[in-house]
Structure formats: C-alpha cells, structure tokens
Motif scaffolding. Structure first.
Motif, PDB file in Angstrom:
ATOM      1  N   ARG A  64       0.838  -1.204   0.000  1.00 17.62           N
ATOM      2  CA  ARG A  64       0.000   0.000   0.000  1.00 17.62           C
ATOM      3  C   ARG A  64       0.872   1.253   0.000  1.00 17.62           C
ATOM      4  N   ASN A  68      -1.366   6.567   2.199  1.00 24.76           N
ATOM      5  CA  ASN A  68      -2.777   6.191   2.268  1.00 24.76           C
ATOM      6  C   ASN A  68      -3.125   5.725   3.685  1.00 24.76           C
ATOM      7  N   THR A 123      -5.057  13.946  11.002  1.00 21.65           N
ATOM      8  CA  THR A 123      -6.413  13.457  11.261  1.00 21.65           C
ATOM      9  C   THR A 123      -6.393  11.937  11.348  1.00 21.65           C
ATOM     10  N   PRO A 148      -6.975  -1.672   7.231  1.00 24.78           N
ATOM     11  CA  PRO A 148      -7.549  -1.443   5.907  1.00 24.78           C
ATOM     12  C   PRO A 148      -8.109  -2.779   5.415  1.00 24.78           C
ATOM     13  N   SER A 149      -8.687  -2.796   4.230  1.00 27.35           N
ATOM     14  CA  SER A 149      -9.151  -4.065   3.672  1.00 27.35           C
ATOM     15  C   SER A 149      -7.954  -5.000   3.470  1.00 27.35           C
ATOM     16  N   ILE A 189     -17.440   6.817   4.622  1.00 28.27           N
ATOM     17  CA  ILE A 189     -16.501   7.670   5.376  1.00 28.27           C
ATOM     18  C   ILE A 189     -17.040   9.101   5.435  1.00 28.27           C
ATOM     19  N   ARG A 201     -16.403   8.834   1.085  1.00 25.77           N
ATOM     20  CA  ARG A 201     -16.588   7.558   0.384  1.00 25.77           C
ATOM     21  C   ARG A 201     -17.999   7.077   0.679  1.00 25.77           C
ATOM     22  N   GLY A 236      -7.013   7.279  -0.436  1.00 31.45           N
ATOM     23  CA  GLY A 236      -7.230   5.970  -1.060  1.00 31.45           C
ATOM     24  C   GLY A 236      -8.168   6.017  -2.248  1.00 31.45           C
TER      25      GLY A 236
HETATM   26  P1  AMP Z   1      -9.554   0.813   3.355  1.00 29.77           P
HETATM   27  O1  AMP Z   1      -9.678   0.582   4.829  1.00 29.77           O
HETATM   28  O2  AMP Z   1      -8.514   0.008   2.665  1.00 29.77           O
HETATM   29  O3  AMP Z   1     -10.879   0.719   2.710  1.00 29.77           O
HETATM   30  O4  AMP Z   1      -9.050   2.295   3.198  1.00 29.77           O
HETATM   31  C1  AMP Z   1      -9.380   3.317   4.092  1.00 29.77           C
HETATM   32  C2  AMP Z   1      -9.867   4.538   3.346  1.00 29.77           C
HETATM   33  O5  AMP Z   1     -10.015   5.607   4.299  1.00 29.77           O
HETATM   34  C3  AMP Z   1      -8.869   5.028   2.300  1.00 29.77           C
HETATM   35  O6  AMP Z   1      -9.578   5.495   1.164  1.00 29.77           O
HETATM   36  C4  AMP Z   1      -8.183   6.166   3.028  1.00 29.77           C
HETATM   37  O7  AMP Z   1      -7.628   7.081   2.141  1.00 29.77           O
HETATM   38  C5  AMP Z   1      -9.313   6.745   3.873  1.00 29.77           C
HETATM   39  N1  AMP Z   1      -8.814   7.439   5.066  1.00 29.77           N
HETATM   40  C6  AMP Z   1      -8.325   6.877   6.187  1.00 29.77           C
HETATM   41  N2  AMP Z   1      -7.919   7.819   7.064  1.00 29.77           N
HETATM   42  C7  AMP Z   1      -8.147   9.021   6.487  1.00 29.77           C
HETATM   43  C8  AMP Z   1      -7.918  10.383   6.881  1.00 29.77           C
HETATM   44  N3  AMP Z   1      -7.374  10.686   8.043  1.00 29.77           N
HETATM   45  N4  AMP Z   1      -8.289  11.350   6.006  1.00 29.77           N
HETATM   46  C9  AMP Z   1      -8.842  11.044   4.799  1.00 29.77           C
HETATM   47  N5  AMP Z   1      -9.077   9.779   4.383  1.00 29.77           N
HETATM   48  C10 AMP Z   1      -8.741   8.771   5.202  1.00 29.77           C
END
Ligand code: AMP
Ligand code: MG
Length: 353
Positions: A64, A68, A123, A148-149, A189, A201, A236
C-alpha cells in the motif's frame, strides 16, 4: 511465513473455544503482528494502531502507498476520546445511531496516534465494526486496531477468508475465518475535520440516512469529478482500486437496451477471439448469448449486489477473462456505493444506451 487459517464459525467447537482463538489472535496484535479478520463490511488486515512498527507492516504486506491512511477500529465509545482531539456533537449523534456499524468518521488525531497509522496526516479515521469476532479481537488486541481491507493494494477487497488467503498467504501469521461477510463493500466515510461534515466515500450508510440525524452533509466533489485534476480528499479514493485483471466496461440505460448492447459487444469480442465475461442479474442472466455469464444478485434487493460484487470480480480473475461487460445499477440507497466501486473498477469506462 506460515499463515494459520483459523475457523471461528463452526458451532460444534463451542463458543468458549472460538473466543479463546480470537484472544490468541489478539495476543499476536499486542506483540506487533498482523491478523486478518472479518467485519460486517469486508475482511480487514489488523495491527496495533498505536504501534508505528506494527502499522508499518500493514503497508508492507499490502503493497500500500505510504500516504494512504488506515482506519482505526475501536470496540467501545469511551475509547474514541483517547485517539481524537475532539469529537463534535454531530459526530457523537451519528455514532450513537450507527455504531457499531459501517460508518467511519474522521477527526483531528490525539498525540497517541502515530503518523505511520494516519499516512502522515494530523487526522484519524475511526470506526466501530458491527461484528462480534471483530469487537472481541479489538478488545483483546489492546483496544485500537488499524485495519484497511485485507487485499493486496489494487485488488478487489476480500469478502471471504479465501480471498484474503489468495492475497496474504505467506505474508501474515493468521487469518480468522468467519465465513462470508454481510455487506460486502467498505464503510461510508464522513470527514468531521472541517466545518461542514463531508462524505469522502459512499457506503451502506447513505447521505439520506446521515441527513436524518444531523441535517446538513456534503459530498466530496472529487468523488464525482470526471476531471482527473480534482482529487478526492480520501487519499485511497484516488488510486485505481478494486480492479479486476480484465478490462471492465459498464453499460447503463433501460434494461432491454442494456442487454441488447451487451450481447452485441460480447459477440464482437468473442469473434475477435477474446474470452468474455458478463455481469448480469437473476432477472436478466438468461438473456445473454455469449461468454461466461454470472449473476451478481437480484435487483429486488440491491444489498445482494453489493455482497457479491468483489467476489465476482475475483472469480473472473481466476478464469483469465479478458473483457467483462456489466450491467449498471440504480443510484438509490446502497446503489450509489455500488456505482462508485464499479466505476473505479472499470477505470470510469461506461457506455450509455
Ligand atoms: P480501506 O480501509 O482500505 O478501505 O481504506 C481506508 C480509506 O479511508 C482510504 O480510502 C483512506 O484514504 C481513507 N482514510 C483513512 N484515514 C483518512 C484520513 N485521516 N483522512 C482522509 N481519508 C482517510
Ligand atoms: Mg481497501
């Protein structure tokens, strides 16, 4: 590395035996190791969120990009205040309504959360999953699990333990096998780090459901942008993600027209000697004449479509299909999240008929 695949669904072993297996997984997490585990959305790849070295292992196992950020999973409301500077009233209202559940919220992080977990951001994203095994793992793993996933970066998210094993076997010590997940696409999200909360998201919890609780909510303009220069705010969401190996093309429009168009395209591709896959539904699957046809679910219940989406993309991968034509789905309810994931998987290739 040997990967243990641990069954936590078989009732004959007894609930206490299952709990002990999950606690053993929690010990791996406390020691800085990785464990893949089921949640109600997709399988997660977990590590101690407060240990920078442990979080670092997630990036390595998934391949990854290091910018991200990871979502931190908690198991009770009190723990939220330990990892964020301040959760606004509106966020607390959403938490009361939707936690445990498929909703992630972003806040300014507190000092105990390392930058390795947040991809360098100030954040942090937080969620309380609605899955008994996940909640017990979080408790026994120290209370804060970054996850993450559990797929290799860029592949479709895993909705079964077998999918996790395809991607992670040999890379992590343990996969908890809790059977197929219930929802099948990642959490909604919502960003609370700015004045007006914003959906970064789409997911199972829709904008309408959020509006009912807190009133005003915005959609990240970067989500819908056709212009590649406008980036989505969640790092992401900018990657071509959820992607099958084959070219995926969506066809959108009235049901009969879509079917006609897909038949025409599939015939042409077959004539060119390409192996073709088609994603239809229970209602339409018998109307296709070429290629390998798979039903993704029924239009009468769009949650069935969400649940099967990633699994079908992985099945086509295993068959070495070269091109996939797919129907597209309504935009109401969870439909918006389905459309978002399918457009990303398709690299935004959509034909309107
Ligand atoms: P996943 O858990 O693989 O689905 O990925 C987590 C998603 O949350 C990704 O798209 C990240 O970019 C997003 N994400 C996690 N933390 C933050 C943050 N502090 N600010 C913006 N996006 C976040
Ligand atoms: Mg992911």
């Amino acid at each position: 590395m040997e990967t243990a695949i641990v069954n936590i669904t078989d009732d004959r072993q007894g609930i206490e035996a299952i709990r002990e297996k999950i606690r053993a997984a929690g010990r791996i997490i406390r020691q800085g190791g990785l464990v893949a585990f089921p949640t109600e959305t997709v399988y997660g790849l977990g590590a101690d969120a407060l240990n920078p070295l442990a979080s670092g292992k997630i990036y390595e196992a998934k391949g990854r990009p290091s910018d991200n950020p990871l979502i931190v999973h908690i198991s009770n409301m009190e723990d939220l205040d330990r990892i964020v500077k301040k959760a606004p009233e509106q966020a607390k209202k959403l938490a009361e309504k939707f936690w445990p559940g498929p909703l992630t919220m972003i806040f300014e992080k507190s000092d105990i959360v390392p930058l390795e977990t947040t991809g360098g951001l100030q954040t942090v994203a937080v969620r309380m999953p609605n899955h008994p095994a996940a909640l017990l793992l979080i408790q026994s793993g120290g209370g804060f699990i970054a996850a993450p996933s559990a797929n290799t970066s860029g592949r479709p998210s895993p909705t079964r333990a077998e999918h996790v094993a395809e991607d992670m076997r040999g890379r992590i010590p343990m996969i908890l096998d809790g059977g197929p997940v219930g929802i099948g696409i990642e959490s909604t999200i919502v960003d609370f780090s700015e004045e007006i909360p914003m959906i970064l998201r789409p997911g199972y919890i829709t904008a309408e459901m959020i509006q009912e609780v807190i009133g005003e909510i915005r959609m990240d303009p970067g989500l819908a942008a056709e212009d590649a220069k406008i980036h989505p705010k969640a790092p992401g969401m900018k990657y071509r993600h959820y992607a099958p190996k084959a070219d995926l093309i969506l066809v959108s429009g009235a049901k009969e027209k879509v079917q006609e168009k897909i038949n025409e395209l599939a015939e042409k591709a077959a004539e060119e000697g390409k192996t073709v896959g088609i994603i239809g539904t229970e209602e339409t699957k018998d109307g296709y004449r070429y290629g390998v046809v798979k039903s993704i679910g029924t239009r009468k219940d769009e949650t069935s479509i969400a649940r099967h989406l990633y699994g079908i993309l992985r099945e086509f991968d295993q068959m070495d299909v070269e091109i996939i034509y797919s129907e597209s789905f309504s935009l109401s309810g969870i439909g918006q999240a389905i459309r978002n994931r399918m457009l990303k998987a398709a690299g935004h290739q959509m034909i309107e008929v």
